[in-house]
Structures are given as C-alpha cells and as structure tokens.
Design a protein around this motif. Structure first.
Motif, short mmCIF file in Angstrom:
data_model
loop_
_atom_site.label_atom_id
_atom_site.label_comp_id
_atom_site.label_asym_id
_atom_site.label_seq_id
_atom_site.Cartn_x
_atom_site.Cartn_y
_atom_site.Cartn_z
N UNK A 41 0.89 -1.79 0.20
CA UNK A 41 -0.30 0.01 0.51
C UNK A 41 0.78 1.26 -0.37
N UNK A 94 -0.64 6.21 -1.01
CA UNK A 94 -1.20 5.17 0.25
C UNK A 94 -2.22 4.40 -1.20
N UNK A 95 -1.88 3.55 -1.63
CA UNK A 95 -2.85 2.81 -2.67
C UNK A 95 -3.92 1.59 -1.68
N UNK A 96 -4.94 2.56 -0.77
CA UNK A 96 -5.79 2.36 -0.26
C UNK A 96 -6.48 1.53 -0.67
N UNK A 152 -7.70 3.27 -5.88
CA UNK A 152 -7.63 4.46 -5.21
C UNK A 152 -6.42 4.94 -4.40
N UNK A 203 -3.82 7.82 -3.05
CA UNK A 203 -4.23 8.86 -1.83
C UNK A 203 -2.86 9.44 -2.02
N UNK A 204 -1.93 10.92 -2.34
CA UNK A 204 -1.04 11.51 -2.01
C UNK A 204 -1.31 11.69 -0.39
N UNK A 205 0.45 11.50 0.48
CA UNK A 205 -0.12 11.76 1.66
C UNK A 205 0.79 12.71 2.00
N UNK A 246 1.35 6.96 8.76
CA UNK A 246 0.20 8.35 7.96
C UNK A 246 0.50 9.48 8.85
N UNK A 247 -0.16 9.26 10.82
CA UNK A 247 0.11 10.03 11.19
C UNK A 247 0.98 11.40 11.64
N UNK A 249 1.71 12.73 8.68
CA UNK A 249 1.10 14.36 8.21
C UNK A 249 1.45 15.71 9.65
N UNK A 267 -5.66 11.71 17.01
CA UNK A 267 -5.67 11.84 15.86
C UNK A 267 -6.26 12.87 15.03
N UNK A 316 -3.82 -6.68 3.92
CA UNK A 316 -3.49 -5.44 3.68
C UNK A 316 -4.47 -4.62 2.77
N UNK A 341 -5.25 -2.68 6.57
CA UNK A 341 -4.34 -1.31 6.34
C UNK A 341 -4.18 -0.03 5.47
N UNK A 342 -4.79 -0.79 4.06
CA UNK A 342 -5.08 0.24 3.66
C UNK A 342 -5.89 1.40 3.45
N UNK A 343 -7.21 0.41 4.06
CA UNK A 343 -7.96 1.68 4.63
C UNK A 343 -7.61 2.49 5.92
N UNK A 365 -5.89 5.10 4.92
CA UNK A 365 -7.25 6.04 4.14
C UNK A 365 -7.47 7.05 4.99
N UNK A 402 -6.99 8.00 8.38
CA UNK A 402 -6.21 8.09 9.11
C UNK A 402 -6.35 9.83 8.68
N UNK A 403 -5.23 9.30 7.33
CA UNK A 403 -5.49 10.24 6.19
C UNK A 403 -6.22 11.29 6.08
N UNK A 406 -7.15 13.61 9.11
CA UNK A 406 -5.94 14.86 8.86
C UNK A 406 -6.25 16.03 7.76
N UNK A 445 -15.26 5.71 1.73
CA UNK A 445 -14.00 4.96 1.57
C UNK A 445 -13.82 3.83 2.22
#
Lengths: 307, 307
Positions: free
Chosen positions: A21, A150-152, A158, A160-162, A208-209, A212, B162, B198, B201-203, B206, B208-209, B212, B221
């Motif tokens: 991911x 992140x490849x959710x 899907x 997402x740019x982090x 991820x936290x 950010x 968070x 997988x 943890x992708x979700x 997502x 958490x992102x 933020x 999603x």
C-alpha cells in the motif's frame, strides 16, 4: 511541444509496515527518458541505454504503459521513446515502474494533459503487469505523485497522496544479487496471525499520522514490519546486520525496499542519511558483498522535466 | 479543589477498519461522576446511580483504575467516588472505560495534575482489565484524549491523538440484547488472509489521512472492515439492514461499535446524523427490536468538568 526529456524517479515500495500500500519517490536515482511526438501513429522504443531490455513495444514496460494510455484517447500522433536506464532492473527500487510512469507522464504532457495523475497510475500499472505479472500501483503511484503515496484499494483503484515532511531522507543499499519479485511473493504465507496484523495496521496508522504531523519520532516508532520482513529478509544477505548498523547510526527505521534485495533506511536530514550510508557500506565491505548505494531526499515532486 | 463533578464520555472503539487500535469519543452520551478528596486514604465508591454494579473498590472498574493511579504517587489523601451511570454496561460504547477514565482523570485534577494523559490511559486500562479480562486502551484513550485516538502499540503502550474534523457526527443504535465482549472475542479467527489484512491496513491509512485532511469522501471510502465485521455482525440483529439503511440515508460509513451490539454510523453534519438515526430506528421498529439511540458530535475534548 514536440519532445520532452524527463527524470523519472526510483521508488521505495512497502516502507516497512505498508506492504502493498505505501511507497515513496527518490530524488537522486532515476531514469532519464526522451519522448518525441511524431506523425506516425503508435509507440516505438527507439533506444535503451545502459541495460539490455526489449525494444519491442509489447515487450517493453514503457511501451505497454504508453499503449494503455493511447487506447483511451483519440491521438493523431505517435510517440518515440528513448530510455537512459539508470535504475538497475531487479534492484527493488521500482525500475520497471520508473519507465512505465515516465512514458505515460511524458505522453500526457505532449498531448496537453488530457488525463489526471490517477489515470496515469492506472496506465503505468499495465507496465507493472508485464514486468511482474501483477498490476500493482505501489511503485508507479509515488513516481507519478511524488512524496509518499497510499494505495488504499486496488479494486477500485484509490491512490492518495500523503503529506511528506521536508527533512526526510532515504538511504538505499543494493547488494548485487538478484531476488525475483515473483520468488519474493511466493515465499509469503497466505494467512497471517490476527495479532500481527493488528500491530501492522497500528503502525500504518502511526506512520500516516507521523507524516502529517511531521513527528519524526512517531515515524520512527511506526517503521516496523511484523509480517513480511521476517520472511523476506532471509533472501537478503546480512539483512539483520545492515538494519542494526543503520539504526545504530541514527536512522529512523530500516527495512526491505519493495521485494528486495535493496535495503532502505529513512533518516531526518541529509547528514544522518550519509552516516547511515557509511554504516551500511561497512557491513557489506566486511562480508565482501558488492553493492550500489544511494542517498536521496524524499522527492515530493515525482517526475521532472529536464529540458 | 476538594471535589469535582465531571462528564465522562461514551466511546466507539474499532471504527470499522481499526480493530483494536482506533476509537472516538462521544459528546451527548456519558456518565457523570463526582469525586471528592478526603483525608482518609484509599478509594471508596460511595454510590452508583442507575445501574446495579459492585461498590467494592476492588470489584469496581473506577475503583481499580483509581488504585492503579494511587500506587504510582505519594498521596496523603483518599478519594470518594459517586457514579451516575448513564451508559448501559454491555452496550458496546465503552461503559466501563468511561468510569475508569473518569475516575483517574478526576483524581489527577484533584492532585494538581501530576500525571500526563498517556499515564492516565495506562491506569484506566486496569479498569478495562477487570471488566473484560484484557487491559485494552481503545475506549479509555478517546475518553481521555477526546476526538479520534490511535493505539499504535499496546506493548509498549503508544497512544496518538488524531486530528478530528469538526463536522463529524456519530449515530449509535443500541439493540437491547447482550453481547459479551469475551464471546465477541472468542468467535474471531486467530489468523486472517493476508489479502484481507492488506485491505484493512490500506483502509486504516486512508481513514487517518482523511481525518487529517478533513476529506469526508476519503473517510467514507475507508470505513470498511473486511476482517471483524463479517464475523461479529452475525451476533447483532438485523445488522445488514441497519447498515444498508444508514448508508442509504447518507452516512459516511456504518459498523459495529466496539464488540457490539451497538451499531454506529458516522455522518458529515448533525442533520445527516439525525436522518441516519431515523433510518436505523425504522429498521428496528419494523422487526420489533427495542433500542436506545444516540446522535452526537464527535467530542474533541473528552472528559469535561461540570461544576
């Protein structure tokens, strides 16, 4: 614009806890590609410098990715692609992804940007399908978006740019052995203990936290992999020694880049990343393993125009 | 300060993809507690209103949590605790956690705040150990920190607060049946397919992102659970119908609150959350299941002083 010359970056996929991911783009390692818009329709790979790779469009990842893009637009033009291949195939830092991503990004520029970056990810994944048998996005996404991605979800796709902190540097050491992505995939177990999976998604959340909030300490604590690294690291010479030495030298974390054999470390600041490089090198010097080594800022921009 | 009266919130743990790591605090549902500093050392539960729960300090979660705190400080005082128990035990919205968290938070205030919030999490977890047999933090952490919290790791304990978007509202429906946390834990499998892990943890990444960046669409999603919900939802009457109706009414997502039987949905804005409440109610009205229902803003503050 009739011709464009680009830098297309090497990438680190997985990034410890983020198997399948997460990915990030590098700045000092990558291919250079020149893409020319021509009147004759179709895609021709005119030249590959530095590596012995197929020139036939359908057998070349850049060619396949380019054709995937052109299948979704009406273009009266064709494209000629020249690749200066500076990333070694099989090194685990997204060699095929760089070529696939570069081809579709450049063609999109030459066509006046009819596609979104997320579409380009989809096209470039067709190059990955040719290279590895699986159309995964974890290298092409950071090459195209830059920074951390992140490849959710893969289906539907899907990406997402982090947010990526500015002082993050990567050190990558590439032992000169070959680990095939398919082999690295086959040794994985198809089930994992729930308790380890919980640790893994806790770390994904933490990483991820930390990205950010630019909390380098949290990033460091989260760079753990309880699932994949314990299995795959046996394929990589002196992995544990390299990891321990890089942590001792001050790295935030260290793990397998993609499916290996490259090992990456992340550090806060270039100076630390260079010290980590020395620590990694000394391990391989001692055991007599040849290597390439790279130190790079995490590349927030992704692909760059050179001319 | 000799006496303090507080509101201590109900909480939603797990939050779909975040099994055992994520939680959030509610604003309109919670216990009220009055804690008095007295000259006689020790902890006494003087009164519990609303529920038939043990008054013996060692058998009461608030008492046990308070003793855990006092074991780490030199206090010349004792504490009397009165609990107005408004969260029904066994509802799946952190009833025991509210009492444990409230007790240690209030005592810390009365002592002049010798402890950090992360210490209070550790003490309150002892109450959870008494209630469920496992000292988990996923309810006490959001009660104490407010908003969304991530338990990145249990050992060592690592809890991260968070960023929580302001327009997030929760709707919680509590069917009047009992699901024991221990039973809800026992039906889980000890291993999970890697491909589902997988996705999970992708979700998590997502979600958490999305928190933020306040990207409600991404939050929506990411509110998927491929691991726990398919198993545990069979213990909850009409779960699928409630979930479908809440999504149809515009909820961002819907899942099991903690180990159930409460079902939660998240929505953007209070109006939507109220519509979701009506949709959920109509399902249980149709099948003739008694319920409590709550609509609440996600509580960014956590525990609040009332006097």
């Amino acid at each position: 614009m009739e011709e464009i010359k680009i830098f297309t970056p090497a990438t680190i996929a997985n990034v410890s806890c983020g198997f399948d991911i997460l990915g990030l783009a590098l700045d000092t390692v990558g291919d250079e590609m020149t893409i020319k818009k021509v009147s004759k329709k179709g895609v021709v790979i005119t030249k590959i410098i530095g590596q012995d790779l197929p020139l036939e469009t359908h057998k070349n990842v850049a060619g396949v990715a380019a054709l995937a893009l052109l299948a979704e637009t009406e273009s009266e033009f064709g494209f000629e692609i020249e690749i200066d291949k500076r990333i070694k195939p099989g090194s685990g830092i997204g060699s095929s992804a760089a070529s696939s991503a570069g081809a579709v990004w450049a063609i999109n520029e030459l066509l006046g940007k009819p596609f979104e970056i997320s579409d380009l990810v989809r096209f470039a994944m067709e190059g990955e399908r040719l290279a590895t048998g699986v159309a995964h996005a974890d290298n092409v996404a950071p090459a195209l978006f830059g920074g951390f991605t992140l490849v959710r979800s893969n289906e539907p796709l899907d990406v997402i740019s982090i947010h990526t902190p500015s002082e993050l540097y990567a050190t990558v050491i590439h032992p000169q052995i070959e680990v095939k992505t398919s082999d690295a995939r086959e040794i994985l177990k198809t089930t994992v203990p729930l308790k380890d999976a919980i640790k893994q998604w806790g770390n994904v959340g933490g990483l991820i936290s930390g990205l950010y909030t630019e909390d380098y300490n949290l990033i460091s604590r989260s760079l753990e992999d309880h699932i994949i690294e314990p299995i795959r690291s046996i394929l990589i010479p002196a992995f544990d020694a390299v990891k321990q030495s890089s942590i001792k030298a001050g790295a935030l974390g260290c793990g397998i880049s993609g499916s290996g054999p490259s090992i990456f470390a992340l550090s806060k600041g270039e100076e630390k990343a260079l010290e980590v490089a020395n620590a990694m090198k000394s391990v391989y010097n001692k055991v007599g393993i040849d290597y390439d080594i790279h130190v790079s800022k995490v590349n927030k921009q992704g692909i760059k125009i050179l001319n």
